[in-house]
Scaffold this motif. Sequence first.
Motif, short mmCIF file in Angstrom:
data_model
loop_
_atom_site.label_atom_id
_atom_site.label_comp_id
_atom_site.label_asym_id
_atom_site.label_seq_id
_atom_site.Cartn_x
_atom_site.Cartn_y
_atom_site.Cartn_z
N PRO A 1 0.78 -1.24 0.13
CA PRO A 1 -0.18 -0.06 -0.19
C PRO A 1 0.86 1.17 0.11
CG PRO A 1 0.03 -0.88 2.40
CD PRO A 1 1.02 -1.92 1.18
N GLU A 2 0.42 2.32 -0.22
CA GLU A 2 0.77 3.53 -0.19
C GLU A 2 1.44 4.16 1.26
OE1 GLU A 2 -1.71 6.46 -2.38
OE2 GLU A 2 -1.08 5.36 -4.31
N LEU A 3 0.37 3.81 1.87
CA LEU A 3 0.56 3.87 3.42
C LEU A 3 0.18 2.74 4.50
CD1 LEU A 3 0.67 6.13 6.08
CD2 LEU A 3 -1.90 6.26 5.68
N TYR A 4 1.05 2.36 5.09
CA TYR A 4 0.77 1.20 6.16
C TYR A 4 0.92 1.61 7.55
CZ TYR A 4 0.74 -3.47 8.12
OH TYR A 4 0.64 -4.62 8.80
N VAL A 5 -0.04 1.61 8.38
CA VAL A 5 0.11 1.94 9.88
C VAL A 5 0.13 0.63 10.54
CG1 VAL A 5 -0.97 3.17 11.52
CG2 VAL A 5 -1.20 3.92 9.14
N ALA A 6 1.17 0.39 11.32
CA ALA A 6 1.24 -0.86 12.29
C ALA A 6 1.06 -0.38 13.66
CB ALA A 6 2.63 -1.35 12.08
N VAL A 7 0.21 -0.96 14.19
CA VAL A 7 -0.28 -0.49 15.50
C VAL A 7 -0.07 -2.06 16.48
CG1 VAL A 7 -2.27 0.49 16.90
CG2 VAL A 7 -1.85 0.83 14.65
N GLY A 8 0.83 -1.60 17.44
CA GLY A 8 0.93 -2.68 18.35
C GLY A 8 1.60 -3.96 17.76
N ILE A 9 2.48 -3.59 16.69
CA ILE A 9 3.08 -4.87 16.04
C ILE A 9 4.77 -4.83 16.17
CG2 ILE A 9 3.57 -5.82 13.72
CD1 ILE A 9 0.95 -4.96 12.83
N SER A 10 5.13 -5.60 16.83
CA SER A 10 6.55 -5.88 17.10
C SER A 10 7.61 -5.62 15.94
CB SER A 10 6.82 -6.72 17.96
OG SER A 10 6.82 -8.16 17.50
N GLY A 11 6.91 -6.37 14.84
CA GLY A 11 7.81 -6.39 13.46
C GLY A 11 8.56 -7.51 13.40
N ALA A 12 8.05 -8.72 13.83
CA ALA A 12 8.92 -9.89 13.31
C ALA A 12 9.08 -9.82 12.01
CB ALA A 12 7.96 -11.22 13.84
N ILE A 13 10.28 -10.89 11.51
CA ILE A 13 10.38 -10.81 10.05
C ILE A 13 9.52 -11.24 9.17
CG2 ILE A 13 11.57 -12.97 10.24
CD1 ILE A 13 12.86 -10.23 8.14
N GLN A 14 8.80 -12.23 9.62
CA GLN A 14 7.64 -12.82 8.76
C GLN A 14 6.75 -11.67 8.58
OE1 GLN A 14 4.30 -14.54 8.43
NE2 GLN A 14 3.52 -13.43 9.93
N ASN B 1 3.94 1.87 18.70
CA ASN B 1 4.39 0.78 19.96
C ASN B 1 4.87 1.42 20.91
OD1 ASN B 1 5.35 -1.54 21.12
ND2 ASN B 1 5.08 -2.70 19.02
N LYS B 2 4.52 0.85 22.28
CA LYS B 2 5.02 1.44 23.32
C LYS B 2 6.42 1.04 23.76
CE LYS B 2 3.23 -2.38 26.29
NZ LYS B 2 2.33 -2.70 27.57
N ASP B 3 7.11 -0.01 22.82
CA ASP B 3 8.30 -0.34 23.02
C ASP B 3 8.96 0.42 22.10
OD1 ASP B 3 10.70 -1.64 23.47
OD2 ASP B 3 10.11 -3.68 22.65
N GLY B 4 10.17 1.32 22.38
CA GLY B 4 10.96 1.99 21.51
C GLY B 4 11.95 1.17 20.88
N GLU B 5 12.33 0.12 21.28
CA GLU B 5 13.15 -1.03 20.89
C GLU B 5 12.64 -2.06 19.62
OE1 GLU B 5 16.62 -0.42 21.42
OE2 GLU B 5 15.76 1.24 22.54
N LEU C 1 5.95 6.39 16.47
CA LEU C 1 5.31 6.94 17.40
C LEU C 1 5.37 6.06 18.61
CD1 LEU C 1 1.90 8.30 16.10
CD2 LEU C 1 4.09 9.65 16.62
N VAL C 2 6.27 6.20 19.58
CA VAL C 2 6.41 5.66 20.89
C VAL C 2 5.57 5.89 21.89
CG1 VAL C 2 8.10 4.64 22.71
CG2 VAL C 2 8.64 5.13 20.40
N GLY C 3 4.53 5.07 22.35
CA GLY C 3 3.66 5.46 23.00
C GLY C 3 2.39 4.46 23.28
N ASP C 4 1.40 4.78 24.38
CA ASP C 4 0.57 3.74 24.55
C ASP C 4 -0.64 4.08 23.28
OD1 ASP C 4 -2.00 2.51 25.28
OD2 ASP C 4 -1.99 3.45 27.49
N LEU C 5 -0.94 2.95 22.61
CA LEU C 5 -1.84 3.07 21.40
C LEU C 5 -3.04 3.39 21.57
CD1 LEU C 5 -3.75 0.11 20.58
CD2 LEU C 5 -1.68 -0.75 20.83
N PHE C 6 -3.47 2.92 22.91
CA PHE C 6 -5.02 3.51 23.31
C PHE C 6 -5.07 4.81 23.52
CE2 PHE C 6 -4.61 -0.95 24.53
CZ PHE C 6 -5.55 -1.58 23.62
N LYS C 7 -4.06 5.65 23.70
CA LYS C 7 -3.91 7.11 23.91
C LYS C 7 -3.75 7.89 22.65
CE LYS C 7 -1.56 10.68 26.72
NZ LYS C 7 -1.17 11.32 25.35
N LEU C 8 -2.90 7.30 21.96
CA LEU C 8 -2.37 7.73 20.70
C LEU C 8 -3.51 7.89 19.46
CD1 LEU C 8 1.34 6.77 20.50
CD2 LEU C 8 0.46 9.03 21.19
#
Length: 314
Positions: free
Chosen positions: A254-267, A282-286, A297-304
Amino acid sequence: MSKVLIVAEHLDGKLNASTAKCVSAAQALNPEAIDVVVLAAEPAAVAAEAAQIAGVAKVLAVANAANANAVAQVLAPQVAKLATEYTHVFGPSTTFGKDLMPCVAALLGVAQVSDVMAVEGSHVFKRPIYAGNAIVTVEAPAGHAVVATVRAASWPEAARGGNAGIEPITVDAALPAHTRFVGLAAGKSDRPDLQSARRVVSGGRGVGSKENFRIIYDLADKLGAAVGASRAAVDAGYVPNELQVGQTGKIIAPELYVAVGISGAIQHLTGIKDAGTIVAINKDGEAPIFEVADIGLVGDLFKLLPELEAALAG
């Protein structure tokens, strides 16, 4: 010179965008001709759409009641019969193509080339391996038809504005009696199709529950986006598996992909590597997702997310 036959993917009388992407891949061969075959009970409407794709020389419209539903074992003998007039047969690397094209290759007695992402020559292609971590160059045997699936995320849609001729034809192929269509179980949604959407909002394990996933749907509605999910979210039962994005799900661009609460595993990253702009929340900046994100954006998804929705509404 190469001559390419593309098997059109369609549903409910509408051509899937993956067909135009297959045309782009075929054009990289600089072929003598690119033809599209539409197999359906009533192919006229889909054939008319396919005829408008720039670069298509001819559209073959195969009308047969047996083609009312996309059953690979029924379509494959017809495609294989037509393939004798072509050097290459392309189909999209979607659920439709992954089901059909191996059957076509088997009937022609050739090995299939999967997930073509670049064309190096008439029989030389590049495709991803190891979950997209490496790209391999493969060479199909000369003197045999090349049957391949095209990685839709790696190719743009061919332009419209074409005016190809439409040729109604009959294919004399023996169709199997042991395979029949029983039914299609598919979720109904007013949202864009995940495979072809220009905007996608996906949720992961961090969303927390099936009930909480409503916040993903709400943001997607604000953006006019499709909804996706990580494998972890699907395995946890938050959403059905047809929404899964990744190596074992859908490969999208897609032109825009928004990943919310996804850590980013290789698969998961394999499924979005060709996206235009990636936004990670994601709340985990690492989290690994931030290594590929254009905006993080690092923070609580339920707030952001409510803040984002309010900004979009304003």
